[in-house]
Design an enzyme around this catalytic site. Structure first.
Site, PDB file in Angstrom:
ATOM      1  N   GLN A 186      26.712  92.089  36.211  1.00  0.00           N
ATOM      2  CA  GLN A 186      26.140  93.418  36.432  1.00  0.00           C
ATOM      3  C   GLN A 186      24.614  93.366  36.567  1.00  0.00           C
ATOM      4  O   GLN A 186      24.022  94.156  37.298  1.00  0.00           O
ATOM      5  CB  GLN A 186      26.538  94.326  35.262  1.00  0.00           C
ATOM      6  CG  GLN A 186      26.399  95.815  35.529  1.00  0.00           C
ATOM      7  CD  GLN A 186      27.581  96.414  36.276  1.00  0.00           C
ATOM      8  OE1 GLN A 186      28.713  96.115  35.960  1.00  0.00           O
ATOM      9  NE2 GLN A 186      27.312  97.244  37.257  1.00  0.00           N
ATOM     10  N   LYS A 191      27.797  96.127  29.881  1.00  0.00           N
ATOM     11  CA  LYS A 191      29.229  96.374  30.095  1.00  0.00           C
ATOM     12  C   LYS A 191      29.885  96.560  28.737  1.00  0.00           C
ATOM     13  O   LYS A 191      29.350  96.116  27.725  1.00  0.00           O
ATOM     14  CB  LYS A 191      29.860  95.169  30.819  1.00  0.00           C
ATOM     15  CG  LYS A 191      31.170  95.482  31.498  1.00  0.00           C
ATOM     16  CD  LYS A 191      31.008  96.075  32.888  1.00  0.00           C
ATOM     17  CE  LYS A 191      32.344  96.526  33.455  1.00  0.00           C
ATOM     18  NZ  LYS A 191      32.258  96.924  34.866  1.00  0.00           N
ATOM     19  N   GLY A 208      32.982 104.125  34.281  1.00  0.00           N
ATOM     20  CA  GLY A 208      34.373 103.664  34.238  1.00  0.00           C
ATOM     21  C   GLY A 208      34.532 102.242  34.736  1.00  0.00           C
ATOM     22  O   GLY A 208      33.596 101.621  35.240  1.00  0.00           O
ATOM     23  N   ASP A 209      35.714 101.713  34.554  1.00  0.00           N
ATOM     24  CA  ASP A 209      36.139 100.408  35.096  1.00  0.00           C
ATOM     25  C   ASP A 209      37.659 100.429  34.955  1.00  0.00           C
ATOM     26  O   ASP A 209      38.266 101.518  34.878  1.00  0.00           O
ATOM     27  CB  ASP A 209      35.499  99.249  34.300  1.00  0.00           C
ATOM     28  CG  ASP A 209      35.692  97.881  34.966  1.00  0.00           C
ATOM     29  OD1 ASP A 209      34.936  97.569  35.902  1.00  0.00           O
ATOM     30  OD2 ASP A 209      36.606  97.140  34.581  1.00  0.00           O
ATOM     31  N   THR A 263      33.024 102.753  45.113  1.00  0.00           N
ATOM     32  CA  THR A 263      33.191 101.300  45.050  1.00  0.00           C
ATOM     33  C   THR A 263      34.042 100.813  46.225  1.00  0.00           C
ATOM     34  O   THR A 263      33.681  99.850  46.919  1.00  0.00           O
ATOM     35  CB  THR A 263      33.808 100.878  43.703  1.00  0.00           C
ATOM     36  OG1 THR A 263      33.036 101.459  42.648  1.00  0.00           O
ATOM     37  CG2 THR A 263      33.818  99.369  43.552  1.00  0.00           C
ATOM     38  N   ASN A 312      41.540 102.784  41.402  1.00  0.00           N
ATOM     39  CA  ASN A 312      40.424 103.509  42.007  1.00  0.00           C
ATOM     40  C   ASN A 312      39.798 102.747  43.179  1.00  0.00           C
ATOM     41  O   ASN A 312      39.626 103.296  44.281  1.00  0.00           O
ATOM     42  CB  ASN A 312      39.369 103.796  40.922  1.00  0.00           C
ATOM     43  CG  ASN A 312      38.091 104.341  41.492  1.00  0.00           C
ATOM     44  OD1 ASN A 312      37.196 103.590  41.879  1.00  0.00           O
ATOM     45  ND2 ASN A 312      37.999 105.648  41.606  1.00  0.00           N
TER      46      ASN A 312
END
Ligand code: NDP
Length: 445
Positions: A111, A126, A165-166, A210, A241
């Protein structure tokens, strides 16, 4: 690998035992950085790499909650605040049973470079938990999120650390997390989390960003060979997603997405995935891909197996780390593969990356190709700070500019270092130099 960096790598691996994914991410970055240290010996003198591999702060905490049967459940929560040279820590939360410190550190480490490449003022972090939201009721997910935030709230803030989110954390979870943060702090601090709902501080295009961004980056790579998505046969892994929005964008550009997967199996739909039906099954009903296949009819569903057995000209891995190995890569190359755009983080193993690069396949690594999500999170923070909300068109235009910019930064850095077309090298060096310069300027911290 450059001999000067080998010793640093060995120390980092020894200091972080048993964290295989973190090791993999570190080694992959180190393999690109030899030429930078020839030009910038000051980075070695200031121990930039040693500092970069040591998170600024690591928080691990207990998350107790009760399930619908009244039983006490205990999970583990994590937040790794890796690097704040460029801005507040920024990065998602992952809720999945496989989560442990090594996964959170690999994601946080990647990241740092990803966020630097966006050109936005955001550092790297994260977090997450080994909690599995699958099969849990809304009430259980809410109680878990409230307990998770009851510890996390003291570590985050719009100028400190901004989670999103992830895997396993979407709009529902961000809603419960934000509600609990607001309740504990008695502040409506919109910029503390991103991925919020549109009516309460969220940004249009964030849910799509994304997947859309991955396709935009891949389209830029294809353009360098005089090609585009139009007419491509695409395979996407995952159906969450990132995957759904990558499928939607690829098909809007004229491609046919013939297959996608979940952790139980994959579907082959030669006519092209029906995105509206997929959204209905996965996002509204929280169902399985098998349900999509039954409802759609005329398609084949393969229980288990690998979606990478399906031939494609463009592959978009959008599920999870290390899901595409060297054998799968070789099969895809034999099947006529032109390009890979990583929507997920580190989905290709190191062997797979080598196969793609040796075969001359265009390869966009996740830290560049999937940066559209975090970039749009930064746009959400901008809107929150100015108490404004932008139109879909304006926000998508900004996302497109950012992705084209990231592609340009990676490609021009690869050219500058004598390896044209090597997007791995371009992304690693492009991100690293920006962070290293800032760390140098800020003294020994
Ligand atoms: P979701 O939870 O929405 O979807 C994940 C998808 O991948 C699901 O279809 C899931 O299947 C599948 N999957 C997850 N774990 C595994 C596994 N171990 N084996 C096989 N399939 C698996 O997550 P996202 O779409 O948000 O995230 C996907 C990837 O993209 C991750 O690598 C994430 O880090 C990365 N990413 C996400 C961003 C975002 O904005 N959301 C930003 C940048 C990167 P099932 O439903 O069966 O679990």
């Amino acid at each position: 690998m450059d001999a000067r960096l080998e010793a640093i790598r060995d120390t980092v691996l020894a200091r972080n035992p048993g964290e295989a994914e973190f090791h993999q991410a570190v080694v992959e970055v180190f393999e690109s950085l030899g030429p930078v240290h020839d030009r910038h010996p000051e980075f070695l003198e200031a121990a930039i790499l040693e500092r970069l591999c040591e998170p600024e702060r690591q928080i691990i905490f207990r998350v107790p909650w009760t399930d619908d049967a009244g039983r006490v459940q205990i999970n583990r929560g994590f937040r790794v605040e890796f690097n704040s040279a460029l801005g507040p820590y920024k990065g998602g939360l992952r809720f999945h049973p496989s989560v442990y410190l090594g996964i959170v550190k690999f994601l946080g480490f990647e990241q740092i470079f990803k966020n630097a490449l966006t050109g936005m003022p955001i550092g790297g972090g994260k977090g997450g938990s080994d909690f599995d939201p699958r099969g849990r009721s809304d009430a259980e997910v809410m109680r878990f999120c409230q307990s998770f935030m009851t510890e996390l709230y003291r570590h985050i803030g719009e100028y400190t650390d901004v989670p999103a989110g992830d895997i396993g954390v979407g709009g529902r979870e961000i809603g419960y997390l934000f509600g609990q943060y607001k309740r504990i702090t008695n502040r409506y601090e919109s910029g503390v989390l991103t991925g919020k709902g549109i009516s309460w501080g969220g940004s249009l295009v964030r849910p799509e960003a994304t997947g859309f961004g991955t396709v935009i980056f891949t389209q830029e790579m294809l353009k360098t060979r005089g090609s585009s998505f139009d007419g491509q046969r695409v395979v996407v892994s995952g159906s969450g997603n990132v995957a759904i929005n990558a499928i939607a964008k690829a098909q809007s550009l004229g491609a046919t997405v013939v297959a996608c997967s979940d952790s139980s199996g994959y579907v082959v739909d030669e006519a092209g995935i029906d995105v509206a039906l997929l959204r209905e099954v996965k996002e509204v009903e929280r169902g399985r891909l098998k349900d999509y296949a039954e409802r759609r009819g005329g398609v084949s569903y393969v229980d288990g197996g690998s979606v990478w057995d399906v031939d494609a000209t463009v592959a978009l891995p959008c599920a999870t780390q290390n899901e595409l190995d060297g054998d799968a890569a070789a099969r895809l190359v034999r099947g006529g593969l032109l390009a890979v755009g990583e929507g997920a983080n580190m989905p290709s193993t190191r062997d797979a990356v080598a196969v793609f690069q040796d075969a001359g396949v265009l390869f966009g690594p996740g830290k560049a190709a999937n940066a559209g999500g975090v970039a749009t999170s930064a746009l959400e923070m901008q809107q929150n700070a100015s108490r404004d909300s932008w139109s879909f068109e304006h926000t998508e235009e900004r996302l497109t500019e950012i992705m084209v910019g990231i592609h340009h930064r990676c490609a021009s850095t690869a050219d500058e270092y004598g390896q044209p077309g090597n997007y791995v090298l371009g992304a690693n060096i492009g991100g690293f130099v920006k962070v290293a310069d800032a760390m140098l300027a800020q003294g020994l911290i």
